[in-house]
Design an enzyme around this catalytic site. Structure first.
Site, mmCIF file in Angstrom:
data_model
loop_
_atom_site.group_PDB
_atom_site.id
_atom_site.type_symbol
_atom_site.label_atom_id
_atom_site.label_comp_id
_atom_site.label_asym_id
_atom_site.label_seq_id
_atom_site.Cartn_x
_atom_site.Cartn_y
_atom_site.Cartn_z
ATOM 1 N N ARG A 91 -13.982 13.199 23.231
ATOM 2 C CA ARG A 91 -14.366 12.556 24.496
ATOM 3 C C ARG A 91 -13.767 11.161 24.635
ATOM 4 N NH1 ARG A 91 -19.157 15.403 23.375
ATOM 5 N NH2 ARG A 91 -20.008 13.641 22.206
ATOM 6 N N ASP A 114 5.082 1.419 4.251
ATOM 7 C CA ASP A 114 4.010 0.419 4.247
ATOM 8 C C ASP A 114 3.769 -0.044 2.809
ATOM 9 O OD1 ASP A 114 2.140 -1.292 5.346
ATOM 10 O OD2 ASP A 114 0.533 0.204 5.439
ATOM 11 N N GLU A 142 3.493 -7.787 11.295
ATOM 12 C CA GLU A 142 2.261 -6.999 11.357
ATOM 13 C C GLU A 142 1.100 -7.998 11.291
ATOM 14 O OE1 GLU A 142 0.302 -2.930 9.558
ATOM 15 O OE2 GLU A 142 1.506 -4.182 8.238
ATOM 16 N N GLY A 164 -0.067 11.493 1.354
ATOM 17 C CA GLY A 164 -1.238 12.244 0.952
ATOM 18 C C GLY A 164 -2.485 11.399 0.808
ATOM 19 N N HIS A 205 -2.887 8.358 3.122
ATOM 20 C CA HIS A 205 -3.131 7.888 4.479
ATOM 21 C C HIS A 205 -3.344 9.030 5.469
ATOM 22 C CE1 HIS A 205 -1.415 4.226 2.747
ATOM 23 N NE2 HIS A 205 -1.921 3.569 3.773
#
Length: 378
Positions: free
Chosen positions: A225, A270, A127, A247, A249
């Site tokens: 948009r 994570d 990551e 709850g 993230h």
């Protein structure tokens, strides 16, 4: 343990069905039979009010038990992290590294690769460092870099085939070529920590990206948009969508929405070092993190990973977000295994290793079996 053991439970979450009740036979560390109803003989171990399911598969995890995969001593750290999460039913674990200096990441990858070869870990997830500075999250801005061929080759070769997933911001210079290069190494290219728009995301998927890293977090937000990357990831059934169901993230309604989308939901923790440890002051990738009231944050309030376990994610999904049990279990077992190409975990099916968990009515783990050996919570 005996050469053969027959287990029965009030509910068995098998690979292709949910049996209420059901049974599983294990021999020499593998599942040799699965069935619905009463077992063919008196069960050796019975869980009449319990749920028998595959062991959890965590493919995005930075730490736990006070340890981080970015720690200098990779062997001690990995053993501590694996033991911590196994207490909560995780039988398969992939190590995630946050951004660090390239030389340090190369050394960490090489050390973790040995632990993949030994069977302690299922693979490595990079990551970073090829992330957007706009959506860097808990990654040091000065260490981020564009995905040039040399840096990709160095880290992938250091892992000699054990790097199974790489998160990339595809809008960076060379990003689409990087997606193709990572896939060429046999790893999953995941779109994350990105400011990509809808078109760029679709181009990255076309280039071979098959996953989204912790969807909605650390990426351009969804707007009517300008939808950013989320919509393109969610509407594609070939894409695996990571989500952190804690709850913090994601709102429960978003958790439920992702699990009902055409994409394949993947619960990840994570988790950082404070998972399964005391709250207080920690570091993540060299950045100071405060853990308080179940939340890990940088000084500016940015979320810095989580203190989640997959058992907590499943409980939150079912009890708070209203996700059905079979979908939640699949998102924590079979889907993550499929995402990184693992065929020998994540399924309760004949021929699979006997990686099993027992859940009580509240969905708390009461026992874990890995390759036929029991591990009971401390």
């Amino acid at each position: 343990m005996a050469d053969s053991i027959l287990l029965s439970a009030g509910t068995v979450v098998a690979a292709d069905a949910v049996y209420t009740p059901g049974w599983v036979e294990v021999r020499a560390g593998r599942i040799v039979a699965v069935g619905a109803g009463d077992p063919p003989r008196v069960a050796d171990v019975r869980y009449p009010d319990g749920i028998l399911a595959p062991g959890f598969v965590d493919v995005h995890n930075h730490g736990g038990g006070g340890f981080s995969f970015n720690d200098a001593d990779t062997e001690i750290a990995a053993a501590g992290i694996a033991a911590t999460h196994r207490e909560h039913g995780t039988t398969t674990l992939m190590a995630s590294l946050v951004t660090a200096p390239l030389d340090e990441m190369e050394r960490l990858v090489a050390g973790l690769a040995d632990l993949v070869d030994s069977g302690l870990l299922a693979g490595i997830h990079l990551e970073g460092p090829w992330l957007s500075p706009i959506h860097r999250g808990a990654h040091t801005a000065e260490l981020l870099r564009v995905p040039d061929r040399d840096s990709i080759d160095r880290l992938m070769r250091a892992g000699h085939g054990t790097v199974r997933m790489v998160t990339i911001a595809p809008e960076l210079p060379g990003g689409l070529d990087a997606v193709r290069r990572v896939v060429g190494y046999g790893a999953v290219a995941a779109i994350g920590h990105t400011d990509a728009n809808d078109d760029m995301t679709r181009q990255a998927i076309q280039a071979g990206a098959t996953a989204g890293t912790h969807l909605f977090n650390a990426m351009r937000p969804l707007h009517h948009r300008e939808p950013g990357p989320s919509l393109a990831l969610l509407e594609n059934p070939a894409v695996f969508a990571e989500l952190i169901a804690d709850g913090v993230h994601l709102h429960p309604a978003v958790v439920r929405f992702i699990t009902q989308s055409p994409s394949r939901p993947v619960f990840v923790t994570d988790a950082m070092a404070a998972a399964g440890a005391d709250e207080g002051e920690y570091t993540l990738g060299g950045l100071p993190v405060s853990v308080l009231d179940g939340e890990a944050r940088l000084a500016d309030g940015t979320i810095a990973g989580s203190v989640l376990t997959l058992s907590e994610a499943v409980r939150f999904a079912v009890h708070t977000a209203g996700v059905d049990l079979a979908t939640a279990v699949r998102a924590a077992t079979q889907n993550p295994a499929d995402m990184i190409g693992l065929t020998d975990c994540g399924r309760l099916a004949v021929g699979q290793p006997a990686d099993l968990i027992v859940l009580d009515a509240g969905l708390y783990v009461t026992a874990t079996m890995r390759s036929g050996d029991w591990r009971l919570p401390a």
